[in-house]
Design a protein around this motif. Structure first.
Motif, short mmCIF file in Angstrom:
data_model
loop_
_atom_site.label_atom_id
_atom_site.label_comp_id
_atom_site.label_asym_id
_atom_site.label_seq_id
_atom_site.Cartn_x
_atom_site.Cartn_y
_atom_site.Cartn_z
N PRO A 1 16.16 -0.20 4.37
CA PRO A 1 16.51 0.44 3.09
C PRO A 1 15.49 0.26 1.97
N PRO A 2 14.99 -0.97 1.70
CA PRO A 2 14.00 -1.07 0.63
C PRO A 2 12.72 -0.32 0.92
N PHE A 3 12.33 -0.25 2.20
CA PHE A 3 11.14 0.50 2.56
C PHE A 3 11.34 1.99 2.29
N ILE A 4 12.52 2.52 2.61
CA ILE A 4 12.80 3.94 2.37
C ILE A 4 12.79 4.24 0.88
N LEU B 1 1.34 0.11 2.22
CA LEU B 1 0.51 -0.19 3.40
C LEU B 1 0.80 -1.58 3.93
N LEU B 2 0.84 -2.56 3.02
CA LEU B 2 1.16 -3.93 3.44
C LEU B 2 2.58 -4.02 3.98
N TYR B 3 3.49 -3.31 3.32
CA TYR B 3 4.89 -3.32 3.75
C TYR B 3 5.03 -2.69 5.13
N ALA B 4 4.32 -1.57 5.36
CA ALA B 4 4.39 -0.89 6.66
C ALA B 4 3.89 -1.80 7.77
N LEU C 1 9.24 4.24 -0.37
CA LEU C 1 8.56 5.44 0.10
C LEU C 1 8.98 6.67 -0.72
N MET C 2 10.25 6.75 -1.09
CA MET C 2 10.73 7.86 -1.91
C MET C 2 10.08 7.85 -3.30
N THR C 3 9.97 6.67 -3.90
CA THR C 3 9.33 6.59 -5.22
C THR C 3 7.86 6.99 -5.13
N LEU D 1 11.37 -8.42 -0.75
CA LEU D 1 11.30 -6.98 -0.50
C LEU D 1 11.99 -6.17 -1.60
N TRP D 2 13.15 -6.60 -2.03
CA TRP D 2 13.90 -5.82 -3.01
C TRP D 2 13.31 -5.93 -4.42
N LEU D 3 12.73 -7.06 -4.76
CA LEU D 3 12.05 -7.15 -6.06
C LEU D 3 10.79 -6.28 -6.08
N ALA D 4 10.08 -6.25 -4.95
CA ALA D 4 8.92 -5.35 -4.87
C ALA D 4 9.37 -3.90 -4.95
N THR D 5 10.49 -3.57 -4.33
CA THR D 5 11.05 -2.22 -4.42
C THR D 5 11.46 -1.91 -5.85
#
Length: 310
Positions: free
Chosen positions: A189-192, A239-242, A195-197, A97-101
Motif C-alpha cells: 500500500p505505501p508503495f502504491i 527507485l530505492l523503494y522498488a 507511485l500515485m503521487t 515506509l509510511w513516513l516516507a510516503t
C-alpha cells in the motif's frame, strides 16, 4: 571463494549501517536543534525527524535480525525469541515506509497545481491529510502485528506439541519466510500511494509546461523548478523503494536461505534506509546548507592539524 564474497558483503553491510546511522542521525539532530532554537517545528521537519528516527530503528533491527540467529541459532527455536527479533523490525520498517510516503504526499500537495476543488481542499488541510494517512497506517500496522504474532503462536504451539517439528533451523527459516510474506503484503500500500503521487506530479508538471508554452513564457519559472526538485526526490525514493520491495519479493519467491544471494539481498536492502537519508539531505535546503557548513568546518580543521615532522 564463497567465504571471501560473504566477507565483502559483510563489509558492505557494516559500511551501509555506519553511513545510515550518520545520515539519519544528522537529519534528526539538525531538526531537533532547530526546534529548540525556534520553539517550533514545521510539518515537513516533523516528518523528516520521525523518518530519520524510524530509519535508525530499522538499521539497528537489521543488525539484531542478522546477528542473533547467526551467533545464537539455538535460541531461534523459541517462539518468544522470534517475536523479540521480528516485531521491532516490523514496526520500525512500517513507520519508515509510511513516513516516507507521507513526505511524498506532502510534496505532491504543496507543489502540484490542479484546479479541482478536492485537490484545493486537501492542499489547505495538508496536516490533516498527513495525520489521517498515518492513522490509517496504524490500522494496517495493527493487522500486521496480529497476523504476524498469530503465525508465531501457531508455529510455537507446533514446536511444543512435537519437538521434532522445530528442532531444525530449517523450520525457523520457514517461519521467517512466512512472516516475510505477510510483511511484504503490507509493504505494497505505501508503495502504491507513493507511485500515485509521482504520476500525479508528472501530470501536473506536464500541464504546467503546456500552459507556459501557450502563454509564451520561459520553461524555468519557480513552479517548474519546484516540480523538478520534488520529482527528483520522489524518483530517488521510488527507485530505492522498488529495489527494497523487490528484494523482499525475490527472497519470498525463491525461498533463499543461507546463500550468497541472500547476503547480496541484505546488502541492497540496507541501502534503502541508509542511502535515502542522503537523498533527503540533498533535497532539503536547510539540511543541505548545514551539511555544507559541517563539511567546510571539517575541511578547515583537517588543514589546521599539520603533521609533526621528525
Amino acid at each position: 571463494m564463497n567465504s571471501v564474497i560473504q566477507n565483502i558483503f559483510g563489509i558492505i553491510l557494516n559500511v551501509e549501517f555506519v553511513i545510515g546511522i550518520l545520515g539519519n542521525g544528522f537529519i534528526a539532530l539538525v531538526n531537533c536543534v532547530d526546534w529548540v532554537k525556534r520553539r517550533k517545528i514545521s510539518l515537513v521537519d516533523q516528518i523528516l525527524t520521525g523518518l530519520a528516527l524510524s530509519r535508525i530503528g530499522v538499521l539497528w533491527s537489521n543488525i539484531m535480525y542478522l546477528l542473533i540467529p547467526a551467533l545464537y541459532p539455538g535460541l531461534m527455536i523459541n517462539g518468544n525469541m522470534v517475536r523479540i527479533i521480528y516485531n521491532p523490525w516490523m514496526v520500525t520498517n512500517h513507520f519508515s515506509l509510511w513516513l516516507a510516503t507521507s513526505l511524498s504526499i506532502f510534496y505532491f500537495l504543496k507543489i502540484a497545481n490542479f484546479s479541482h476543488s478536492l485537490f484545493l481542499y486537501l492542499r489547505w488541510r495538508v496536516s490533516i491529510v498527513i495525520s489521517v494517512t498515518l492513522l490509517v497506517s496504524l490500522v494496517l500496522l495493527f493487522l500486521n502485528i496480529v497476523l504476524t504474532n498469530t503465525e508465531i503462536d501457531v508455529w510455537n504451539s507446533g514446536y511444543k506439541g512435537n519437538l521434532s517439528y522445530s528442532s531444525s533451523l530449517s523450520n525457523v527459516a520457514h517461519l521467517f519466510n512466512l512472516l516475510l510474506i505477510i510483511n511484504t503484503m503490507f509493504m505494497l500500500p505505501p508503495f502504491i500511494v507513493s507511485l500515485m503521487t509521482f504520476l500525479l506530479l508528472i501530470f501536473s508538471l506536464w500541464k504546467h509546461l503546456k500552459r507556459m508554452q501557450h502563454n509564451a513564457r520561459g520553461p524555468r519559472d519557480a513552479s517548474t523548478t519546484a516540480h523538478v526538485k520534488a520529482l527528483q526526490t520522489v524518483i530517488a525514493f521510488l527507485l530505492l523503494y522498488a529495489v527494497y520491495f523487490l528484494s523482499h519479493f525475490v527472497q519470498v519467491w525463491m525461498c533463499i536461505e543461507g546463500s550468497l544471494i541472500l547476503s547480496f539481498i541484505w546488502a541492497i536492502r540496507t541501502a534503502f534506509p541508509s542511502g535515502h537519508s542522503f537523498v533527503l539531505i540533498l533535497g532539503n535546503s536547510k539540511l543541505r546548507q548545514v551539511s555544507q557548513s559541517v563539511l567546510w568546518w571539517l575541511r578547515c580543521r583537517s588543514k589546521d592539524v599539520e603533521p609533526v615532522g621528525p
